[in-house]
Design an enzyme around this catalytic site. Structure first.
Site, PDB file in Angstrom:
ATOM      1  N   CYS A 116       0.817  -1.229   0.000  1.00 39.44           N
ATOM      2  CA  CYS A 116       0.000   0.000   0.000  1.00 39.44           C
ATOM      3  C   CYS A 116       0.847   1.274   0.000  1.00 39.44           C
ATOM      4  O   CYS A 116       0.304   2.361  -0.158  1.00 39.44           O
ATOM      5  CB  CYS A 116      -0.962  -0.004   1.182  1.00 39.44           C
ATOM      6  SG  CYS A 116      -2.321  -1.150   0.944  1.00 39.44           S
ATOM      7  N   HIS A 256      -3.385   7.569   2.705  1.00 42.06           N
ATOM      8  CA  HIS A 256      -3.778   6.270   2.155  1.00 42.06           C
ATOM      9  C   HIS A 256      -5.165   5.906   2.699  1.00 42.06           C
ATOM     10  O   HIS A 256      -5.454   6.116   3.881  1.00 42.06           O
ATOM     11  CB  HIS A 256      -2.751   5.206   2.550  1.00 42.06           C
ATOM     12  CG  HIS A 256      -3.138   3.819   2.151  1.00 42.06           C
ATOM     13  ND1 HIS A 256      -3.498   3.501   0.861  1.00 42.06           N
ATOM     14  CD2 HIS A 256      -3.234   2.675   2.871  1.00 42.06           C
ATOM     15  CE1 HIS A 256      -3.789   2.213   0.814  1.00 42.06           C
ATOM     16  NE2 HIS A 256      -3.652   1.685   2.016  1.00 42.06           N
ATOM     17  N   ASN A 286     -10.278   0.437  -0.349  1.00 41.07           N
ATOM     18  CA  ASN A 286      -8.815   0.505  -0.383  1.00 41.07           C
ATOM     19  C   ASN A 286      -8.327  -0.034  -1.733  1.00 41.07           C
ATOM     20  O   ASN A 286      -8.396  -1.232  -1.979  1.00 41.07           O
ATOM     21  CB  ASN A 286      -8.248  -0.326   0.776  1.00 41.07           C
ATOM     22  CG  ASN A 286      -6.735  -0.298   0.838  1.00 41.07           C
ATOM     23  OD1 ASN A 286      -6.065   0.187  -0.076  1.00 41.07           O
ATOM     24  ND2 ASN A 286      -6.188  -0.817   1.920  1.00 41.07           N
TER      25      ASN A 286
END
Ligand code: UT7
Length: 332
Positions: A116, A256, A286
């Protein structure tokens, strides 16, 4: 001569049409809209349904969007970096295929993998090429077809992730705009908490790995949450302190999009009000490598030349960090 800094000069984005809502997930696994919304902030995710299309499709669409908006000749691109946790193929870089498909005929290209944190680390990598003075146009793409590595019978992971892609162009600035500072971290003790166990050199694919669902994402959510919530806030606070930025100096937090509770904790620690926090987790979930550039894509019209942006991310590995960047242009 003024110092060369690496500025973002264009943005593009793409998400697939299909919306996987919480209501649909309720029919697939033992979950409910209330749990998902309060624990994560997610309402729906976009899914690339076409089985013949991989991550490259998403990346190409995002890059084409940027090229179209900026009226850019792709032959001028020097380098294409693709951050992805879901390459088209285990070997044969997806970035190379993407570069060819978008007409970046004079570019070299490669993939970057830090889960990520792909896009955050990619910003650091792209900036070094520009700052060196050797390269003038670096295209950084973050793209993931997360639906290709999810077990849609596992309620602890399938509700979180979505598919998408975003792209930015880095070019030299002599006005002091672009990437100003970065603080990047990693910790290999984290790999047991968030991983795909099989398919690599440690556990090659076999009938057994397929039977035991070892090719899907595994996450010990609680442990990852604990690390993410403190570390993402720590690095963002550190970047502010190191650059003497008060909460008033920060125009935007670009975090994020893993969990709204992690984003809120980071913003609280920085003393940043909600209106300055970029957020689209409710609609995309996500998207791993694509969260940061998709935020820039969604908020581009509100950004002004000289705005102070603080990026922060946390991902598998563990990998995490924060970047301070001055925005380089006004839209329109
Ligand atoms: O982007 C890369 C980095 N990743 C992250 O930053 C993700 C970090 N982790 C998280 O965001 C959260 O840990 C999750 C959203 C994954 C999970 O939320 P949580 O508040 O940590 O829940 P939990 O895992 O502690 O589970 C609480 C309860 C459990 O039931 P019991 O043991 O209390 O009876 C779970 O079985 O919720 C249950 N549960 C669910 N219930 C309904 C777990 N998943 C679901 C679900 N629907 N989808």
């Amino acid at each position: 001569m003024n110092k060369i800094t690496a500025a973002i000069t264009a943005v593009g984005g793409y998400v697939p049409e299909y919306r996987l809502t919480n209501a649909i997930l309720e029919t697939m696994v033992d979950t409910n809209d209330e749990w998902i919304t309060t624990r994560t902030g997610i309402k729906e995710r976009r899914i690339l349904k076409d089985p013949d299309k991989g991550t490259s499709y998403l990346a190409i669409e995002a890059a084409k969007d940027l090229i179209r908006k900026r009226n850019l000749d792709p032959a001028e691109i020097d380098l294409v970096i693709l951050g992805t946790a879901t390459p088209d193929l285990p070997v044969a870089s997806t970035a190379v295929y993407v570069a060819t498909e978008i007409g970046a005929v004079n570019a070299f290209a490669y993939d970057l993998q830090a889960a990520c944190s792909n896009f955050l680390y990619g910003m650091s990598t792209a900036a070094r090429y520009i700052e060196s003075g050797r390269y003038k146009k670096v295209l950084l793409i973050g793209a993931d077809k997360m639906s290709s590595i999810l077990d849609y019978t596992d309620r602890t992971t399938c509700i979180i992730f979505g598919d998408g892609a975003g792209a930015v162009l880095f070019e030299p600035s002599t006005e002091g705009l672009g990437l100003i500072d970065e603080y990047l971290r990693s910790d290999g003790t984290g790999r047991k908490f968030l991983k795909i166990e099989a398919g690599g050199s440690l556990m090659p694919p076999s009938e057994e790995t397929v039977r035991n669902k070892k090719h899907f994402v595994y996450q010990d959510g609680k442990s990852v949450f604990k690390f993410a919530v403190s570390n993402m806030a720590d690095v963002a606070a550190k970047i502010m302190e190191r650059n003497a930025l008060s909460h008033e100096d920060v125009d935007w937090l670009v975090p994020h999009q893993a969990n709204k509770r992690i984003i809120d904790a980071t913003a609280n620690r920085m003393g940043i009000e909600n209106a300055k926090v970029m957020m689209n987790i409710a609609y995309y979930g996500n998207t791993t490598s694509a969260t940061l550039p998709l935020l820039l894509h969604d908020y581009e019209k509100q950004l002004k030349k000289g705005d102070n942006l603080v990026f922060a991310a946390f991902g598998g590995g563990f990998t995490w960090g924060s970047i301070y960047l001055k925005w380089a242009y006004n839209s329109n």
